[in-house]
Design an enzyme around this catalytic site. Structure first.
Site, PDB file in Angstrom:
ATOM      1  N   ARG A 188      20.649  -0.482  18.245  1.00 60.36           N
ATOM      2  CA  ARG A 188      19.843   0.714  17.960  1.00 60.36           C
ATOM      3  C   ARG A 188      19.065   1.190  19.184  1.00 60.36           C
ATOM      4  O   ARG A 188      18.187   2.043  19.074  1.00 60.36           O
ATOM      5  CB  ARG A 188      18.864   0.435  16.810  1.00 60.36           C
ATOM      6  CG  ARG A 188      17.816  -0.614  17.121  1.00 60.36           C
ATOM      7  CD  ARG A 188      16.880  -0.824  15.952  1.00 60.36           C
ATOM      8  NE  ARG A 188      15.923  -1.886  16.251  1.00 60.36           N
ATOM      9  CZ  ARG A 188      15.080  -2.405  15.355  1.00 60.36           C
ATOM     10  NH1 ARG A 188      15.098  -1.969  14.110  1.00 60.36           N
ATOM     11  NH2 ARG A 188      14.240  -3.358  15.700  1.00 60.36           N
ATOM     12  N   HIS A 201      19.340  -5.333   5.701  1.00 65.78           N
ATOM     13  CA  HIS A 201      20.151  -4.165   6.051  1.00 65.78           C
ATOM     14  C   HIS A 201      21.238  -3.883   5.014  1.00 65.78           C
ATOM     15  O   HIS A 201      21.679  -2.736   4.872  1.00 65.78           O
ATOM     16  CB  HIS A 201      20.817  -4.371   7.414  1.00 65.78           C
ATOM     17  CG  HIS A 201      19.859  -4.380   8.551  1.00 65.78           C
ATOM     18  ND1 HIS A 201      19.538  -3.246   9.270  1.00 65.78           N
ATOM     19  CD2 HIS A 201      19.120  -5.383   9.092  1.00 65.78           C
ATOM     20  CE1 HIS A 201      18.654  -3.557  10.209  1.00 65.78           C
ATOM     21  NE2 HIS A 201      18.385  -4.842  10.120  1.00 65.78           N
ATOM     22  N   HIS A 221      -6.397  -9.626   4.184  1.00 70.40           N
ATOM     23  CA  HIS A 221      -5.322 -10.057   5.083  1.00 70.40           C
ATOM     24  C   HIS A 221      -5.812 -11.006   6.180  1.00 70.40           C
ATOM     25  O   HIS A 221      -5.001 -11.694   6.801  1.00 70.40           O
ATOM     26  CB  HIS A 221      -4.650  -8.840   5.721  1.00 70.40           C
ATOM     27  CG  HIS A 221      -3.707  -8.131   4.807  1.00 70.40           C
ATOM     28  ND1 HIS A 221      -2.694  -8.775   4.125  1.00 70.40           N
ATOM     29  CD2 HIS A 221      -3.612  -6.821   4.446  1.00 70.40           C
ATOM     30  CE1 HIS A 221      -2.022  -7.899   3.396  1.00 70.40           C
ATOM     31  NE2 HIS A 221      -2.570  -6.709   3.566  1.00 70.40           N
ATOM     32  N   HIS A 232      -0.191 -10.016  -0.184  1.00 69.04           N
ATOM     33  CA  HIS A 232      -0.443  -9.328  -1.442  1.00 69.04           C
ATOM     34  C   HIS A 232      -0.042 -10.223  -2.611  1.00 69.04           C
ATOM     35  O   HIS A 232       0.541 -11.291  -2.414  1.00 69.04           O
ATOM     36  CB  HIS A 232       0.346  -8.018  -1.497  1.00 69.04           C
ATOM     37  CG  HIS A 232      -0.056  -7.036  -0.444  1.00 69.04           C
ATOM     38  ND1 HIS A 232       0.711  -5.938  -0.110  1.00 69.04           N
ATOM     39  CD2 HIS A 232      -1.147  -6.974   0.364  1.00 69.04           C
ATOM     40  CE1 HIS A 232       0.112  -5.251   0.845  1.00 69.04           C
ATOM     41  NE2 HIS A 232      -1.017  -5.863   1.152  1.00 69.04           N
ATOM     42  N   SER A 244       0.814  -1.216   0.000  1.00 73.73           N
ATOM     43  CA  SER A 244       0.000   0.000   0.000  1.00 73.73           C
ATOM     44  C   SER A 244       0.844   1.261   0.000  1.00 73.73           C
ATOM     45  O   SER A 244       0.518   2.241  -0.687  1.00 73.73           O
ATOM     46  CB  SER A 244      -0.938   0.001   1.207  1.00 73.73           C
ATOM     47  OG  SER A 244      -1.789  -1.116   1.184  1.00 73.73           O
ATOM     48  N   ALA A 285      18.939   2.337   7.655  1.00 69.89           N
ATOM     49  CA  ALA A 285      19.541   3.365   8.504  1.00 69.89           C
ATOM     50  C   ALA A 285      19.554   3.038   9.984  1.00 69.89           C
ATOM     51  O   ALA A 285      20.508   3.374  10.688  1.00 69.89           O
ATOM     52  CB  ALA A 285      18.804   4.693   8.294  1.00 69.89           C
ATOM     53  N   ASP A 286      18.502   2.400  10.491  1.00 72.19           N
ATOM     54  CA  ASP A 286      18.301   2.396  11.944  1.00 72.19           C
ATOM     55  C   ASP A 286      19.454   1.793  12.731  1.00 72.19           C
ATOM     56  O   ASP A 286      19.815   2.298  13.798  1.00 72.19           O
ATOM     57  CB  ASP A 286      16.979   1.716  12.313  1.00 72.19           C
ATOM     58  CG  ASP A 286      16.862   0.286  11.816  1.00 72.19           C
ATOM     59  OD1 ASP A 286      17.637  -0.103  10.916  1.00 72.19           O
ATOM     60  OD2 ASP A 286      15.980  -0.447  12.312  1.00 72.19           O
TER      61      ASP A 286
END
Length: 539
Positions: free
Chosen positions: A216, A147, A430, A485, A86, A285-286
């Site tokens: 993190r 990652h 779903h 999906h 979505s 990024a995290d």
């Protein structure tokens, strides 16, 4: 109660903003765009809640002036073959261009050998060559693809060699979360083979698990383990000939890839030293924020290390790890300037976006190019989603309420462009409950029918599309539930008799072509930033 009140405030405040536009008469045709969530096109009746539902409105729209457009994989900026979603669907619909995800941008750069001309990589290599001749690569080495990817690291090594940096050192972060816990030794063997034989360039400097290097949660004591390994060589010493055996022994002691304590190679030469240059090659990024900030900013103080922090380090990231970080990135955020909502505002054309709670972010934040900003003349309406445990219990959700708000706008005629999302086919899809999904599709069809009648009465051209497939495949081949999906194409319909659909010359039409098509029907120019094309022509 709170959601309903919030919707009322939105309508009162932003309705006034919408009324402020002055050039609405400039459009050739007013457009009403409906985005159905989770409505793919499939002729297979097995588990097909859309095909087997009573949907006379969509049946009519999809038997006349319509097209099937792509909504998955590279067509929408995702890795090849990956189902759409979505968020990505609304980004592409609203942006009028393919919005490539970071991994796809990097994969394409690897495929087309573009690393050697990457501006930030060239800058990093020039800094190293003009300084002390030393450059470090650091990141997660696996093919997990969440990652980072080992192929990206290999491509970087090749490019850095070609760009002429004298010394390259690799800091290998073990995975074991996105890959099997003991698979790291295989990636280590691949890496050594690549450095020693394939390229004959670069040295393995450290091995450490992601538990330490990629924290993190502000567990700086963990980051400090990787930090001191990289700058001070704190850990078990080894060499290229013995490091694989060291890792195997760790496995025997139940120390898996994620939790590998530092293994140090190359002695002092492999350490991060004064004036060195570092490139972190994770694209997500995290889990790069803490280790990169420890190296390139003053967050090393949070590590509470007694080792001296190297001076004059320069850090680069594969992507932008945080907007306020001072590091250059090899793949900075792509510009989403002049998405449809922004462009309509530039043209002084007002607009209306509506959805129920579950999909409200999609018709605002994502449709507007990933920006929270509400553009001048943009009115928004939030219809509360029903408060049920799972949506199969109320499969129609708030489709009727969304239709009510859209019809109000069509009757008012204030906004030349109005759009909405219908959530039921996706949200009920779903749940995996086939019978409920059929009802969800039927409720959506009824709502679209009401809007269609209002567009005919009030002079709007109706366009209906979807962001991705879902409800057309509710059953797996073994008879179980299918809740994900799909990769099926989605419809794009048009009620205006003065236009017909045509395919682009060089590819199949996709979601990126929706916004240019809207502009063509409205008689408005298309901004240069939109690389999609209109797929209609006047009859």
């Amino acid at each position: 109660m709170f959601v309903a009140l919030g919707a009322q405030i939105y309508r009162q405040y932003f309705g006034r903003r919408g009324m402020a536009m002055a050039n609405n008469s400039s459009v050739a045709n007013k457009v009403c765009l409906i985005v159905i969530d989770g409505w793919g096109v499939s002729e297979d009746p097995y588990g097909n809640a859309i095909l087997n539902a009573q949907t006379p409105v969509m049946d009519k729209l999809c038997s006349g002036n319509w097209a099937q457009i792509e909504a998955h994989g590279l067509h929408v900026g995702l890795p090849e073959g990956l189902m759409g979603n979505s968020e990505v669907g609304h980004l592409n619909i609203g942006a009028g261009r393919v919005i490539y995800q970071d991994i796809v941008r990097i994969n394409l750069a690897v495929k087309n050998n573009k690393f050697v001309t990457n501006e930030s990589l060239v800058d990093a290599c020039d800094r190293a060559k003009n300084g002390n001749g030393r450059l470090h690569l650091a990141g997660l080495v696996s093919d997990g693809g969440v990652h980072s990817h080992i192929d990206h690291m290999f491509a970087l090594v090749k490019a850095i060699k070609e760009l002429g940096v004298p010394e390259l050192y690799l800091h290998f972060y073990g995975d074991g979360r996105d890959t099997s816990p003991n698979s790291g030794v295989g990636f280590l063997e691949q890496t050594l083979e690549f450095l020693e034989k394939t390229t004959g360039y670069g040295k393995l400097a450290t091995v450490v698990g992601r538990y330490y290097a990629m924290d993190r949660d502000n567990r700086w004591e963990r980051i400090n383990v990787a930090y001191e390994a990289m700058i001070g060589g704190v850990g078990e010493t080894s060499d290229e000939a013995g490091v694989v055996e060291v890792v195997r022994k760790r496995y025997a002691a139940d120390e898996t890839d994620e939790f590998l304590k530092p293994i140090i190679l190359q002695g002092e030469k492999g350490r991060v030293q004064n004036d060195d240059t570092i490139i972190f090659f994770d694209y997500r990024a995290d889990r790069m924020r803490e280790i990169s900030a420890a190296m390139g900013m003053d967050r090393y103080k949070d590590c509470n290390s007694k080792l001296a922090h190297p001076s004059n380090l320069q850090v680069y990231g594969m992507t932008q790890y945080k907007a306020e970080f001072p590091f250059k990135s090899l793949f900075p955020p792509a510009s989403n300037k002049n998405v449809l909502a922004e462009w309509l505002a530039e043209q002084k054309v007002s607009q209306f976006h509506c959805a129920e709670t579950e999909k409200y972010a999609h018709v605002t934040f994502f449709f507007n190019g990933g920006l929270e900003k509400q553009f001048e003349g943009e009115e928004r309406c939030l219809v509360p989603s029903p408060k049920v445990a799972t949506y199969d219990l109320q499969p129609e959700m708030s489709a009727a309420g969304v239709a009510d708000k859209m019809i109000e706008q069509l009757e008012a005629g204030t906004h030349p462009f109005i759009m909405c999302n219908f959530a039921p086919p996706d949200m009920v899809g779903h749940t995996g409950v086939y019978e409920a999904a059929v009802k969800a599709c039927e409720a959506t069809d009824i709502a679209i029918g009401r809007i269609y009648e209002a567009t005919q009465k009030h002079g709007y051209s109706l366009m209906v599309t979807a962001d991705h497939g879902n409800a057309e495949k509710m059953k797996a081949p073994d008879g179980g539930k299918h809740t994900a999906h799909t990769c099926y194409r989605v419809p794009l319909t048009l009620s205006h008799p003065g236009f017909k659909f045509v395919d682009p010359a060089d590819r199949h039409p996709a979601l990126c072509d929706v916004a240019p098509t809207v502009l063509a029907i409205m008689g408005l120019p298309q901004p240069a930033e939109m690389t999609g094309v209109s797929i209609v022509q006047k009859i």
